[in-house]
Design an enzyme around this catalytic site. Structure first.
Site, PDB file in Angstrom:
ATOM      1  N   ALA A  35       0.830  -1.203   0.000  1.00 24.41           N
ATOM      2  CA  ALA A  35       0.000   0.000   0.000  1.00 24.41           C
ATOM      3  C   ALA A  35       0.864   1.252   0.000  1.00 24.41           C
ATOM      4  CB  ALA A  35      -0.913   0.009   1.220  1.00 24.41           C
ATOM      5  N   GLU A  56       0.964 -10.321  -1.038  1.00 19.20           N
ATOM      6  CA  GLU A  56      -0.367 -10.906  -0.934  1.00 19.20           C
ATOM      7  C   GLU A  56      -1.100 -10.842  -2.266  1.00 19.20           C
ATOM      8  OE1 GLU A  56      -4.391 -10.996   1.730  1.00 19.20           O
ATOM      9  OE2 GLU A  56      -3.003  -9.342   2.038  1.00 19.20           O
ATOM     10  N   GLY A  80       1.634  -6.112   1.145  1.00 20.36           N
ATOM     11  CA  GLY A  80       0.408  -6.285   0.371  1.00 20.36           C
ATOM     12  C   GLY A  80       0.664  -6.664  -1.067  1.00 20.36           C
ATOM     13  N   GLU A  87       7.022  -5.990   7.491  1.00 16.22           N
ATOM     14  CA  GLU A  87       6.339  -5.220   8.524  1.00 16.22           C
ATOM     15  C   GLU A  87       7.048  -5.235   9.875  1.00 16.22           C
ATOM     16  OE1 GLU A  87       3.204  -6.286   5.471  1.00 16.22           O
ATOM     17  OE2 GLU A  87       4.893  -7.286   6.433  1.00 16.22           O
TER      18      GLU A  87
END
Length: 258
Positions: A65, A112, A109, A132
């Site tokens: 993101a 993912e 992300g 993260e």
């Protein structure tokens, strides 16, 4: 379109390209909205049988993101990747087969988003990671839940807990990706896989995908005892008739997707 997303349909294949190479193809609010619209369009169009998701530039597939806009960057809650990932928003499972074409960084992300695909083709420079914890950040991270299901347990936990990256070669070794090729051959290889998919009946593929994914989290006994409506409906389609006729006439079938 904002220019952050490129889109082309040819030979029953929708080519969707993240186009923010300077931002490592991170998902901005506008890109998130456009992706959501394209997934809806792809699912609704019977002339589109396969989707291919790739990214511009040579540095990254997607770095996750885009948080440069502050906390409101994803106020739409469509979820990163236009609903495919389900992070903090609705989970969209694309009906059509989806190929992710990954090069460079696929992080957070972005990792993912790749795992949402049915097939993953990777360049030899691809790196998959969950950074993260190294940044002291953890949230509604769907990527962890996908990683623990798509990789061997201890391999996934090492990625989750260390924040270190996985190479394309290791991703292939652990069965995460279908093929690793030199970066220069990536697009050609993606088109080759798309062509393989369009040889089959698109409606049969969609019914099969829905059936296996809908019972993935349950027991084998439950899966075998289930009656699948999309498969039942498929038997009344023109493609079934065409498949039988082509077999009788000893020729390749010409699918209509209807």
């Amino acid at each position: 379109m904002s220019g952050e997303l490129l889109y082309e349909v040819r030979d029953h294949v929708a080519y969707v390209t993240l186009n923010r190479p300077k931002a490592l193809n991170s998902i901005s609010h506008d890109l998130d909205v456009e992706l959501e619209q394209k997934w809806i369009e792809i699912d609704a169009n019977p002339d589109i049988w396969v989707a291919v998701l790739s990214a511009a530039g040579d540095r990254a597939f997607c770095a996750g993101a885009d948080i440069s806009g502050g906390t409101g960057a994803h106020s739409s809650r469509l979820a990163l990747g236009g609903g495919l990932t389900g992070i903090g928003g609705p989970l969209r499972v694309l009906k059509k087969p989806l190929i992710a074409v990954v090069h460079g960084y696929a992080l957070g992300g972005g990792f993912e988003l790749a795992m949402c695909a049915d097939l993953i083709i990777a360049a030899d420079n691809a790196q998959f990671g969950l950074p993260e914890v190294k940044a002291g950040i953890i949230g509604e991270s769907g990527v962890m839940h996908r990683a623990i299901r798509q990789l061997p347990h201890h391999v996934a936990m090492a990625l989750i807990l260390t924040g270190e990256r996985m190479s394309a070669a290791d991703a292939e070794r652990y069965g995460l990706v279908n093929e690793v090729v030199p970066f220069a051959e990536l697009q050609q290889t993606a088109e080759k896989w798309a062509a393989k998919l369009t040889v089959a009946s698109p409606l049969a593929q969609q019914a099969a995908k829905e059936a296996v994914l809908s019972r993935l989290g349950g027991s084998l006994e439950t899966a075998l005892a289930t009656k699948y409506e999309p498969i039942e409906a498929y038997f009344h389609t023109e493609d079934v008739k065409e498949g039988r006729l082509a077999f009788q006439e000893k020729r390749l079938p010409t699918w209509s997707g209807r």
